[in-house]
Design an enzyme around this catalytic site. Structure first.
Site, mmCIF file in Angstrom:
data_model
loop_
_atom_site.group_PDB
_atom_site.id
_atom_site.type_symbol
_atom_site.label_atom_id
_atom_site.label_comp_id
_atom_site.label_asym_id
_atom_site.label_seq_id
_atom_site.Cartn_x
_atom_site.Cartn_y
_atom_site.Cartn_z
ATOM 1 N N ASP A 162 1.541 -8.265 -15.999
ATOM 2 C CA ASP A 162 2.333 -7.351 -16.810
ATOM 3 C C ASP A 162 3.803 -7.416 -16.559
ATOM 4 O OD1 ASP A 162 2.324 -5.021 -18.314
ATOM 5 O OD2 ASP A 162 3.048 -3.794 -16.678
ATOM 6 N N LEU B 293 0.811 -1.081 -0.120
ATOM 7 C CA LEU B 293 0.017 -0.035 0.131
ATOM 8 C C LEU B 293 1.033 1.281 -0.175
ATOM 9 C CD1 LEU B 293 -3.151 0.563 0.030
ATOM 10 C CD2 LEU B 293 -2.816 1.037 2.430
ATOM 11 N N GLY B 294 1.759 1.355 -1.022
ATOM 12 C CA GLY B 294 2.604 2.473 -1.253
ATOM 13 C C GLY B 294 1.662 3.430 -1.993
ATOM 14 N N ARG B 295 2.368 4.401 -2.768
ATOM 15 C CA ARG B 295 1.925 5.231 -3.445
ATOM 16 C C ARG B 295 1.003 4.930 -4.490
ATOM 17 N NH1 ARG B 295 7.329 6.525 -3.626
ATOM 18 N NH2 ARG B 295 7.900 8.476 -2.393
ATOM 19 N N ILE B 296 1.480 3.654 -5.377
ATOM 20 C CA ILE B 296 0.616 3.264 -6.596
ATOM 21 C C ILE B 296 -0.674 2.313 -5.905
ATOM 22 C CG2 ILE B 296 0.594 1.578 -8.490
ATOM 23 C CD1 ILE B 296 3.497 2.257 -8.703
ATOM 24 N N GLU C 204 11.927 -11.586 -17.599
ATOM 25 C CA GLU C 204 11.539 -10.804 -18.724
ATOM 26 C C GLU C 204 12.708 -10.765 -19.707
ATOM 27 O OE1 GLU C 204 10.012 -7.291 -17.271
ATOM 28 O OE2 GLU C 204 8.213 -8.327 -16.146
ATOM 29 N N ARG D 65 4.088 -4.867 5.638
ATOM 30 C CA ARG D 65 4.984 -5.286 6.821
ATOM 31 C C ARG D 65 4.380 -4.615 8.272
ATOM 32 N NH1 ARG D 65 10.900 -4.303 4.843
ATOM 33 N NH2 ARG D 65 9.629 -2.627 3.763
ATOM 34 N N ARG E 118 6.625 -6.627 -9.735
ATOM 35 C CA ARG E 118 7.752 -7.440 -10.114
ATOM 36 C C ARG E 118 7.815 -8.970 -10.306
ATOM 37 N NH1 ARG E 118 8.716 -3.116 -11.938
ATOM 38 N NH2 ARG E 118 10.790 -1.866 -11.506
ATOM 39 N N HIS F 155 4.856 -5.875 -19.673
ATOM 40 C CA HIS F 155 5.513 -4.995 -18.803
ATOM 41 C C HIS F 155 5.178 -3.280 -19.369
ATOM 42 C CE1 HIS F 155 8.527 -4.211 -15.207
ATOM 43 N NE2 HIS F 155 7.825 -3.369 -15.427
#
Length: 319
Positions: A261, A157-160, A266, A180, A237, A284
């Site tokens: 994605d 639950l960061g910025r994105i 990759e 965490r 990732r 991606h």
């Protein structure tokens, strides 16, 4: 001779960004791995004051060590797992990157993938193109899964992640997240155990950082907890998900489907994954819009300008 700082560019970038860099700096291109690169670094390494790279390419300890007068790194992208922040910190080298400017597009992509896999949109496209719809009722298109009102579990639950959560509110989705530690100032419920979040969720969206700490965080046990009616969406990732376990779960219909994605190796995608109908695959491209890429390019330039003008970087990675 020139008093313009000399930059090392490690990978091809947007043409507009490359032009802007060349207008202000002396830019050297890093050769590919091998003797030519070694010779270049031995001959030119002492000239380099800054490195311009990307999240996909990064800058490892060996490259940083080969540049004795390196003073700043500016990376095009938000991922930090291929940047050796410890090696940079040991030398006091600030590392700039491009967060925030891509939040909206990655969140849009996450919701697009979620809708695509739930409503079987790529499969529906293939169905129409193959003239199966026109053939009548012999092979009716299968039912999808409603998204509105479903339970969304966010891994990170960061910025994105917070931007995705706001998008999900428009679909009246119930939301919980795993991190965490609980994030202050948000209304969504924190789930300390990932397994419990997976058991609860209809859709599990991965938007946590990559790197060693999160490698295979989503493993066979998590997929088993997600269950036969659950969907996995990964816009983080590829290494965060155990790809072999995911492939097995999809083949056995242990989970309902996945929308990806990103991948572990990759651009290589397992052939068995390509053959499955219950997956949606993208190369991606979560931040791949004209608007976002231009904003990322400007942030790369802003980070460099700030450093060489003696100011704090607008977007500095914690190292």
């Amino acid at each position: 001779m020139t008093d313009r700082p000399v930059l090392l560019q490690t990978i091809a970038l947007l043409p507009s960004l490359e032009r802007a860099l060349a207008d202000t700096y002396v830019v050297r291109r890093l050769p590919g791995p091998g003797p030519e690169r070694n010779a270049f670094l031995a001959e030119r390494g002492t000239e380099i004051a800054g490195v311009v790279t990307s999240a996909a390419c990064g800058a490892d300890a060996a490259l940083i060590g080969a540049l004795p007068h390196l003073r700043v790194i500016s990376s095009f992208g938000v991922g930090l797992d291929r940047l050796d922040l410890a090696a940079a910190a040991q030398r006091g080298i600030p590392v700039g990157y491009t967060p925030d400017v891509l939040n909206d597009c990655v969140a849009d992509m996450a919701m697009g993938l979620l809708l695509s896999v739930a409503r079987r949109l790529p499969e529906a496209d293939r169905y129409v193109r193959a003239h199966r719809w026109q053939a009548g009722g012999h092979s009716p298109f299968p039912l999808g899964r409603q998204v509105s009102g479903a339970k969304l579990g966010l891994v990170g639950l960061g910025r994105i992640g917070r931007t995705i959560a706001r998008r999900a509110g428009g679909f009246d989705m119930e939301l919980r997240y795993h991190a965490r530690r609980a994030v202050e100032g948000v209304a969504w419920a924190h789930e300390p155990r990932l397994l419990d979040l997976a058991r609860w969720a209809d859709f599990l969206v991965i938007i946590t950082a990559g790197g060693a700490a999160t490698r295979h965080l989503v493993d066979a046990a998590v997929l088993d907890a997600l269950g036969a009616k659950g969907f996995l969406v990964n816009v983080a990732r590829g290494t965060v998900v155990d790809e072999a376990a995911l492939l097995d779960a999809l083949k056995r219909r242990q989970i309902a489907g996945a929308a990806l994605d990103v991948f572990e190796d990759e651009p290589h995608v397992p052939a068995e994954l390509l053959a499955l109908d219950n997956v949606v695959l993208a190369p991606h491209i979560a931040s791949s819009t004209v608007q976002t890429r231009e904003a990322m390019g400007r942030r790369v330039l802003d980070n460099l300008s700030a450093f060489f003008e003696g100011r704090m970087l607008p977007s500095a990675a914690a190292n």
